[in-house]
Design a protein around this motif. Structure first.
Motif, PDB file in Angstrom:
ATOM      1  N   GLY A  35      -0.431  35.428  12.090  1.00 19.29           N
ATOM      2  CA  GLY A  35      -0.369  34.455  13.162  1.00 19.29           C
ATOM      3  C   GLY A  35      -1.120  33.160  12.978  1.00 19.29           C
ATOM      4  O   GLY A  35      -1.340  32.426  13.945  1.00 19.29           O
ATOM      5  N   TYR A  36      -1.532  32.826  11.764  1.00 17.20           N
ATOM      6  CA  TYR A  36      -2.253  31.575  11.526  1.00 17.20           C
ATOM      7  C   TYR A  36      -1.304  30.434  11.188  1.00 17.20           C
ATOM      8  O   TYR A  36      -0.267  30.642  10.550  1.00 17.20           O
ATOM      9  CB  TYR A  36      -3.244  31.738  10.368  1.00 17.20           C
ATOM     10  CG  TYR A  36      -4.448  32.586  10.677  1.00 17.20           C
ATOM     11  CD1 TYR A  36      -5.549  32.058  11.333  1.00 17.20           C
ATOM     12  CD2 TYR A  36      -4.485  33.929  10.296  1.00 17.20           C
ATOM     13  CE1 TYR A  36      -6.661  32.834  11.609  1.00 17.20           C
ATOM     14  CE2 TYR A  36      -5.589  34.717  10.570  1.00 17.20           C
ATOM     15  CZ  TYR A  36      -6.677  34.161  11.230  1.00 17.20           C
ATOM     16  OH  TYR A  36      -7.764  34.933  11.505  1.00 17.20           O
ATOM     17  N   ASP A  37      -1.687  29.235  11.585  1.00 17.01           N
ATOM     18  CA  ASP A  37      -1.053  28.034  11.057  1.00 17.01           C
ATOM     19  C   ASP A  37      -1.675  27.801   9.684  1.00 17.01           C
ATOM     20  O   ASP A  37      -2.913  27.817   9.560  1.00 17.01           O
ATOM     21  CB  ASP A  37      -1.317  26.842  11.981  1.00 17.01           C
ATOM     22  CG  ASP A  37      -0.651  25.576  11.483  1.00 17.01           C
ATOM     23  OD1 ASP A  37       0.310  25.657  10.701  1.00 17.01           O
ATOM     24  OD2 ASP A  37      -1.108  24.484  11.866  1.00 17.01           O
ATOM     25  N   VAL A  38      -0.872  27.608   8.652  1.00 18.91           N
ATOM     26  CA  VAL A  38      -1.386  27.538   7.280  1.00 18.91           C
ATOM     27  C   VAL A  38      -1.025  26.205   6.649  1.00 18.91           C
ATOM     28  O   VAL A  38       0.130  25.764   6.710  1.00 18.91           O
ATOM     29  CB  VAL A  38      -0.832  28.687   6.412  1.00 18.91           C
ATOM     30  CG1 VAL A  38      -1.360  28.593   4.989  1.00 18.91           C
ATOM     31  CG2 VAL A  38      -1.204  30.039   7.027  1.00 18.91           C
ATOM     32  N   ARG A  39      -1.999  25.570   6.049  1.00 20.67           N
ATOM     33  CA  ARG A  39      -1.801  24.332   5.306  1.00 20.67           C
ATOM     34  C   ARG A  39      -2.405  24.501   3.915  1.00 20.67           C
ATOM     35  O   ARG A  39      -3.307  25.316   3.728  1.00 20.67           O
ATOM     36  CB  ARG A  39      -2.479  23.151   6.013  1.00 20.67           C
ATOM     37  CG  ARG A  39      -2.111  22.996   7.471  1.00 20.67           C
ATOM     38  CD  ARG A  39      -0.642  22.678   7.676  1.00 20.67           C
ATOM     39  NE  ARG A  39      -0.316  22.528   9.089  1.00 20.67           N
ATOM     40  CZ  ARG A  39      -0.347  21.387   9.745  1.00 20.67           C
ATOM     41  NH1 ARG A  39      -0.694  20.260   9.112  1.00 20.67           N
ATOM     42  NH2 ARG A  39      -0.041  21.326  11.024  1.00 20.67           N
TER      43      ARG A  39
END
Length: 233
Positions: A35-39
């Motif tokens: 569930g993380y936003d990943v960059r």
């Protein structure tokens, strides 16, 4: 999907000779299974000044935070640069935690061995020489929880340049990943690059970022919490 606070972002930082594509599977799992936003932060691994790269990383992480917590995850040389970023630019500014994967924070015997061959030195670049082969003393004493995952599957080219008489991932020895002040340290049966594709590594990373401890960690080794100093951002 693991429950986490909304708006949490993970910034992935690659290692030597890489550009971030090798982090795609790890990023996919952190995004879709946890569930993380990943960059992904990309930087020149063979040129530039490490202090400038760390300032750029801190600025990038701040820019993608979106008002929520931003965590840092670095592999190998990228993990060493994450540590330096937190020391020089991030503590108190980046509110999230950090996990370093196979990062030779204590210096790299393989890097020192490879550097003995003049023909190979141009292939290593300045960051390997300054950050891995001849590193400054490192520890952690900041507010962010920093954890390390080391590998114990001996499969990697580092064995050609270093004689390891302890557990290692084929490139980095387990002892080379330990410094004072870590919140937790975990050894898993993966190689230096294999850990990037392992589901249990992704799960442990997600758990640490959320809780500041690994799910089944060894526990950090005791030691004095001494700052490493350095130029500030």
């Amino acid at each position: 999907m693991s429950p986490i606070s909304p708006g949490e972002t993970v910034v992935l930082v690659h290692g030597l000779w890489m550009n971030g594509l090798e982090l795609s599977m790890l990023g996919h799992r952190l995004r879709h299974e946890h569930g993380y936003d990943v960059r992904t932060f990309s930087y020149p691994t063979m040129s530039g000044v490490a202090a400038d790269i760390c300032r750029d990383l801190a600025a990038f992480a701040t820019s993608v935070a979106g008002g929520g917590r931003v965590h840092l995850v670095g592999h190998s040389l990228g993990g060493v640069l994450v540590h330096r970023t937190l020391v020089e630019c991030g503590a108190g500014r980046l509110e999230g935690n950090a996990v370093l994967l196979g990062a030779p924070l204590n210096g790299s015997k393989a890097a020192r061995g490879a550097a003995q061959f003049p023909v190979l030195r141009p292939l290593l670049g300045p960051h390997v020489m300054n950050e891995l082969a001849e590193p400054p003393p490192r520890a952690w004493s900041g507010p962010n929880a920093v954890g390390v995952i080391a590998g114990s599957l001996r499969m990697g080219t580092g064995q050609f340049f270093a004689h390891f008489d302890e557990d290692n991932d084929g490139t980095v020895a387990v002892s080379e990943t330990r410094i004072a002040g870590l919140a937790d340290h975990l050894v898993l049966p993966h190689s230096h690059f294999g850990m990037l594709y392992a589901r249990d590594v992704a799960a442990q990373v997600a758990h640490f970022l959320r809780n500041g401890r690994f799910a089944a960690g060894e526990g950090a080794r005791a030691g004095s919490r001494v700052g490493t100093g350095g130029a500030r951002c």
